[in-house]
Scaffold this active site. Structure first.
Site, PDB file in Angstrom:
ATOM      1  N   SER A  10     -22.559  17.505   9.143  1.00  0.00           N
ATOM      2  CA  SER A  10     -21.874  17.881   7.918  1.00  0.00           C
ATOM      3  C   SER A  10     -20.434  17.875   8.029  1.00  0.00           C
ATOM      4  O   SER A  10     -19.563  17.883   7.304  1.00  0.00           O
ATOM      5  CB  SER A  10     -22.209  19.143   7.375  1.00  0.00           C
ATOM      6  N   CYS A  72     -27.255  18.247  13.385  1.00  0.00           N
ATOM      7  CA  CYS A  72     -27.105  19.309  12.407  1.00  0.00           C
ATOM      8  C   CYS A  72     -28.402  19.810  12.292  1.00  0.00           C
ATOM      9  O   CYS A  72     -29.485  19.008  11.977  1.00  0.00           O
ATOM     10  CB  CYS A  72     -26.609  18.556  11.180  1.00  0.00           C
ATOM     11  N   HIS A 185     -22.473  23.986  14.722  1.00  0.00           N
ATOM     12  CA  HIS A 185     -21.017  24.520  14.613  1.00  0.00           C
ATOM     13  C   HIS A 185     -20.921  25.767  15.593  1.00  0.00           C
ATOM     14  O   HIS A 185     -19.889  26.228  16.195  1.00  0.00           O
ATOM     15  CB  HIS A 185     -20.587  24.976  13.412  1.00  0.00           C
TER      16      HIS A 185
HETATM   17  N1  DGL Z   1     -23.610  22.078  11.775  1.00  0.00           N
HETATM   18  C1  DGL Z   1     -24.764  21.937  10.866  1.00  0.00           C
HETATM   19  C2  DGL Z   1     -25.992  22.788  11.182  1.00  0.00           C
HETATM   20  O1  DGL Z   1     -26.189  22.518  12.534  1.00  0.00           O
HETATM   21  C3  DGL Z   1     -24.332  22.528   9.220  1.00  0.00           C
HETATM   22  C4  DGL Z   1     -23.468  23.329   8.891  1.00  0.00           C
HETATM   23  C5  DGL Z   1     -23.303  23.323   7.616  1.00  0.00           C
HETATM   24  O2  DGL Z   1     -22.746  22.286   6.906  1.00  0.00           O
HETATM   25  O3  DGL Z   1     -23.517  24.304   6.909  1.00  0.00           O
HETATM   26  O4  DGL Z   1     -26.587  23.264  10.729  1.00  0.00           O
END
Ligand code: DGL
Length: 267
Positions: A10, A72, A185
């Site tokens: 994302s 993600c 993240h």
């Molecule tokens: N980095 C993503 C994950 O691993 C998405 C974070 C998001 O966009 O809320 O879930």
């Protein structure tokens, strides 16, 4: 095979996975797409995340990728099956490798999982962990404020410490010994998270195991890039290319010079 690997997230979180892929597979070319215009995914419905993921997969296919890494957790939890039906290249997600690594890490069979609201609500980590070992206790916690903190670059900040303290407080009574950073993240907050949990809890970053699974899969399907070929790393985002470049340069080992904008809604 001399074609790039497509990676998407994302936003900037998937760079933690791209970094590990660059380390374990230095001979592979990469095409990274960060959906910076539509981040976060973790607060959105399955239908929306599936629609976004399909558009990104279509874009990646125009770049002739030989495999797709869903870097993600949210898209892995909500859209992997849909993508598998849609594309004709192999797909690697981050949740299965993360669950495998957590099951291998725990000694007392008490595992914490941090993730976005949608990932936690999907129950996917519990499902995979219980498939591996039904005796594992899983304590999950949605941490919706972590993604904006990371996107703002507040890796080490008092606000981040407060938020981490608040989210992890309830988990303490369960005596977990392993904690899955179940959103790509979150490894960028591992300093603050690690200080809060202390030495008795091992932080599990699924990126390492994801890159390993990717390598095994490419080997098995005879898709590894031939030695000595040209290696390219191309970056695409749906908004804020300049901000992305400086962020990427603070995370990745190699310098990112260019990032191109993509009108992802057109795919
Ligand atoms: N980095 C993503 C994950 O691993 C998405 C974070 C998001 O966009 O809320 O879930």
């Amino acid at each position: 095979m001399n074609a790039p690997i497509g990676i998407f997230d994302s936003g900037v979180g998937g760079l933690t996975v791209a970094k590990e892929i660059m380390r374990q597979l230095p001979g592979e070319s990469l095409v990274y797409f960060g959906d910076t215009a539509r981040v976060p995914y973790g607060t959105k419905s399955k239908a929306t995340v599936c629609k976004y993921s399909r558009q990104i997969a279509r874009f990646l296919q125009t770049r002739k990728v030989k495999a797709i890494v869903i870097a993600c957790n949210t898209a892995s939890a909500l859209a992997r099956e849909e993508l598998e039906e849609m594309v004709d290249v192999p797909i690697v997600d981050v949740v299965r490798p993360g669950a495998k690594m957590a099951a291998e890490t725990t000694r007392n069979k008490k595992i914490g999982v941090l993730g976005t609201r949608s990932t936690i609500k999907s129950g996917i980590y519990e499902r995979y962990l219980h498939q591996i070992d039904a005796e594992i206790t899983v304590v999950s916690k949605a941490c919706p404020l972590f993604v904006p903190l990371v996107e703002e670059g507040l890796f080490e900040d008092r606000i981040t410490e407060d938020v981490v303290g608040r989210y992890l407080h309830d988990m303490k009574e369960y005596e977990i010994d392993s904690l899955v950073l179940g959103c790509t993240h979150y490894p960028l907050l591992r300093g603050v998270i690690g200080r809060e949990t202390g030495d008795g809890v091992r932080l599990v970053n699924p990126a390492y195991e994801t890159a390993k699974s990717l390598k095994e899969m490419l080997k098995e399907k005879e898709l590894l890039a031939p030695a000595g070929g040209e290696v390219t790393h191309d970056f695409f985002v749906s908004d804020g290319a300049d901000e992305f470049i400086s962020f990427a340069n603070s995370v990745l080992p190699r310098r990112v010079e260019n990032t191109s904008l993509v009108d992802i809604e057109a795919y």
